[in-house]
Write an enzyme that holds these catalytic residues in place. Structure first.
Site, PDB file in Angstrom:
ATOM      1  N   ASP A   1       5.675  -2.828  10.454  1.00  0.00           N
ATOM      2  CA  ASP A   1       4.166  -2.900  11.376  1.00  0.00           C
ATOM      3  C   ASP A   1       4.016  -3.279  12.975  1.00  0.00           C
ATOM      4  O   ASP A   1       2.589  -1.722  12.677  1.00  0.00           O
ATOM      5  CB  ASP A   1       3.518  -3.273   9.954  1.00  0.00           C
ATOM      6  CG  ASP A   1       3.618  -5.803  10.710  1.00  0.00           C
ATOM      7  OD1 ASP A   1       4.538  -5.529  10.822  1.00  0.00           O
ATOM      8  OD2 ASP A   1       3.482  -5.966   9.545  1.00  0.00           O
TER       9      ASP A   1
ATOM     10  N   SER B   1       7.702  -4.970   6.944  1.00  0.00           N
ATOM     11  CA  SER B   1       7.446  -5.981   8.047  1.00  0.00           C
ATOM     12  C   SER B   1       7.946  -7.251   8.126  1.00  0.00           C
ATOM     13  O   SER B   1       7.679  -7.984   7.548  1.00  0.00           O
ATOM     14  CB  SER B   1       5.668  -6.127   7.701  1.00  0.00           C
ATOM     15  OG  SER B   1       4.912  -4.971   7.943  1.00  0.00           O
TER      16      SER B   1
ATOM     17  N   ARG C   1       1.131  -1.341  -0.070  1.00  0.00           N
ATOM     18  CA  ARG C   1       0.617  -0.021  -0.073  1.00  0.00           C
ATOM     19  C   ARG C   1       1.346   1.253  -0.050  1.00  0.00           C
ATOM     20  O   ARG C   1       1.820   1.511   0.279  1.00  0.00           O
ATOM     21  CB  ARG C   1      -1.162   0.216   1.292  1.00  0.00           C
ATOM     22  CG  ARG C   1      -1.908  -0.642   1.085  1.00  0.00           C
ATOM     23  CD  ARG C   1      -3.428  -0.490   1.979  1.00  0.00           C
ATOM     24  NE  ARG C   1      -3.012   0.553   2.711  1.00  0.00           N
ATOM     25  CZ  ARG C   1      -3.509   0.834   3.593  1.00  0.00           C
ATOM     26  NH1 ARG C   1      -4.809   1.125   3.271  1.00  0.00           N
ATOM     27  NH2 ARG C   1      -3.612   1.344   5.145  1.00  0.00           N
TER      28      ARG C   1
HETATM   29  C1  BGC Z   1       7.496 -10.575  10.447  1.00  0.00           C
HETATM   30  C2  BGC Z   1       7.706  -9.158  11.279  1.00  0.00           C
HETATM   31  C3  BGC Z   1       5.786  -8.802  11.128  1.00  0.00           C
HETATM   32  C4  BGC Z   1       4.866  -9.497  11.259  1.00  0.00           C
HETATM   33  C5  BGC Z   1       3.351  -9.251  10.799  1.00  0.00           C
HETATM   34  C6  BGC Z   1       6.688 -11.450  10.653  1.00  0.00           C
HETATM   35  O1  BGC Z   1       6.399 -12.520   9.870  1.00  0.00           O
HETATM   36  O2  BGC Z   1       8.935 -11.374  10.838  1.00  0.00           O
HETATM   37  O3  BGC Z   1       8.423  -8.981  10.998  1.00  0.00           O
HETATM   38  O4  BGC Z   1       5.577  -7.821  11.712  1.00  0.00           O
HETATM   39  O5  BGC Z   1       5.289 -10.998  10.433  1.00  0.00           O
HETATM   40  O6  BGC Z   1       3.374  -8.698   9.741  1.00  0.00           O
END
Ligand code: BGC
Length: 516
Positions: free
Chosen positions: A258, A204, A143
């Site tokens: 995130d 994320s 996004r």
């Molecule tokens: C990632 C995290 C992320 C989470 C939610 C996980 O697979 O390692 O960094 O916050 O997913 O998106």
């Protein structure tokens, strides 16, 4: 018809049941026939009836209706997903121990739960303002947002772009070129192409950060595996991709996970918010920790201050800490995943995996003749044929409303009778419940950790949450809240608050705080 009688009838199988119905009809017929046609007919009928009864018993022996035992066999398989409070407390305490190790100067070197400093030291206080571009990359969608923060109010517009599978698993350069192209498209549509605009990047995945605007990817998770990105600074990679295009001018001023974005955007509205949680495609949490507890930090920014820690709790269990609760299905799921042996905690509770676990259980049950017929095998053998959205839809119905479950299964081309629907419901409920309870064990560990910093005060905090599982699954949010508060113990209360568009908005807020 009362339910127990109806269930009783369902327990008797087609053969026996059919005969019972026929017998009932014949018995009704008996009285009229006897009256009309006399004793001879009646005797003949009795003979027929007793012959039928005899064959009914023979059939019953030959074709035992195994509904109860099939159901029980299903229960036996599902039982391992039902975690009791003592087990959850053990999981909570093991995570607490992992958290301490992850923050420790020596311990963190071997810690699986990375406890990554985010360099976010302040939550928003309402003084933030400005216009920012925010990018949100972490799942199948990407996004781009335009966010205007002004006088405690946030206005925004955004567009969703797909991240094609070949970008997720191809070269890093192709992935970042795709991101830059989407950014350029959106910025042009918004009429900002000729402005230099600050950008917050929600990325994320686990990253080692040394400053708010630099983050080196430790390892990909979820479905991503693009080459030549691990070990590199994603801000540099994106800046280079934007420069290759040369049609927009953006400066990436902050990069956040995130969870951190979610915490920031929730804290903007609720000052009691100290935890950020993502329960979506992936799963992770962050919280505000006392800097003096982060002994692995070389330079403390403020000994009395706090810093947001991105826990990367998905990797909890990668050293075997969750082995007692790892089922055969978890092991198969892990072996078939993009990143085998990694993210064991996440694989027990995130949206990317819940449907797959259900599929593997049903496949096993189908092979053993517990559910469906062998016609369903081909579908159940196909990876990802049972989406987490189907699990949500199924749990949303009561088991006794089996027709609704039957329709959901029919949409996936799986033919089911009532008993199949009841078993499928039970499996979906158990897998979802384990996911929510595992998550609750995690949040309760964080709340206890925060409370240990102020043990003499009642801790009443908010956890900001974003993610499809939290938003769309019908029971997850409630189970999470209730179980967390059962596990935290006395003197702590955790409230949960949905953070709409949290991860995207949060990146803009971090940018605003860092440029304040
Ligand atoms: C990632 C995290 C992320 C989470 C939610 C996980 O697979 O390692 O960094 O916050 O997913 O998106």
């Amino acid at each position: 018809m009362n339910t127990s009688i109806r269930n009783e009838l369902f327990r008797s199988g087609p053969k026996v049941g059919e005969n019972r119905t026929k017998n009932a009809l014949l018995l009704t017929a008996t009285s009229t026939t006897e009256a009309q046609e006399g004793d001879n007919n009646a005797k003949a009928l009795k003979r027929t009836l007793s012959a039928q009864r005899e064959s009914e018993y023979t059939n019953a022996k030959e074709f035992p209706r195994n509904d109860m035992s099939e159901f029980r066999r299903a229960c036996e398989k599902v039982k391992q997903f039902m975690l009791g409070d003592n087990e959850l407390k053990t999981i909570r305490d093991r995570l607490l121990e992992n958290m301490r190790r992850g923050l420790d100067r020596e311990g963190h070197k071997s810690a699986k739960v990375k406890m990554l400093p985010s360099f976010v030291t302040h939550l928003p206080d309402g003084r933030e303002c400005g216009t920012f571009i925010a990018l949100d990359l972490g799942g199948t969608n990407f996004r781009v947002l335009l966010i205007d923060i002004n006088e405690e109010q946030i206005d925004m517009d955004s567009q969703i772009y797909r991240v094609p599978q070949e970008c997720m698993t191809g070269t890093g350069e192709a992935l970042f070129d795709h991101i830059a192209k989407c950014m350029s498209d959106f910025i042009n549509r918004m009429g900002f192409a000729d402005r230099n605009i600050a950008c917050g990047f929600t990325f994320s995945f686990p990253c080692e950060q040394y400053a708010i605007n630099s983050a080196s990817l430790i390892t990909w998770t979820k479905g991503f595996s693009a080459s030549d990105v691990e070990g590199k600074d994603v801000v540099t990679l994106l800046t280079e991709a934007v420069a290759r295009r040369g049609d927009i001018t953006v400066e990436i001023v902050a990069v956040v996970n995130d969870t951190v974005g979610t915490l920031m955007s929730c804290a903007f509205e609720d000052h009691a918010c100290q935890i950020g949680l993502i329960a979506g495609t992936g799963s992770n949490a962050c919280y505000m920790e006392k800097q003096s507890n982060i002994t692995k930090l070389d330079e403390l920014q403020d000994i009395d201050g706090k810093m947001c820690i991105n826990m990367e709790w998905g990797a909890f269990g990668d050293d075997g800490a969750l082995d007692e609760w790892t089922t055969e299905y978890d092991r198969v799921l892990d072996a078939n995943s993009v990143h085998p042996t990694k993210q064991r905690f996440e694989k027990m509770m995130a949206g990317m995996y819940i449907g797959e676990i259900v599929r593997l259980i049903l496949l096993d049950m189908c092979k053993e003749g517990i559910v469906f017929t062998e016609d369903a095998l081909e579908i159940l053998e196909t990876p990802e044929s049972f989406g987490t959205h189907m699990v949500s839809q199924i749990v949303d119905n009561q088991p006794r409303h089996f027709a609704a479950v039957q329709n959901i299964l029919a949409c996936a081309d799986i033919g089911a009778i009532r008993r199949d629907c009841e078993i499928v419901h039970m499996v979906c409920d158990a897998v979802s419940r384990r996911a929510a309870y595992m998550c609750a064990a995690g949040i309760s560990a964080i709340a206890i950790k925060i409370h240990q910093n102020r043990p003499d005060e009642y801790l009443d905090i908010t956890c900001g949450v974003d993610g499809s599982v939290y938003k769309k699954h019908p029971t997850f949010a409630k189970l999470l809240k209730v179980k967390t508060n059962e596990l935290v113990g006395l003197g702590i209360f955790v409230n949960f608050r949905l953070s709409h568009d949290g991860s995207g908005k949060g990146a803009a807020l971090v940018s605003a705080v860092s440029t304040r």
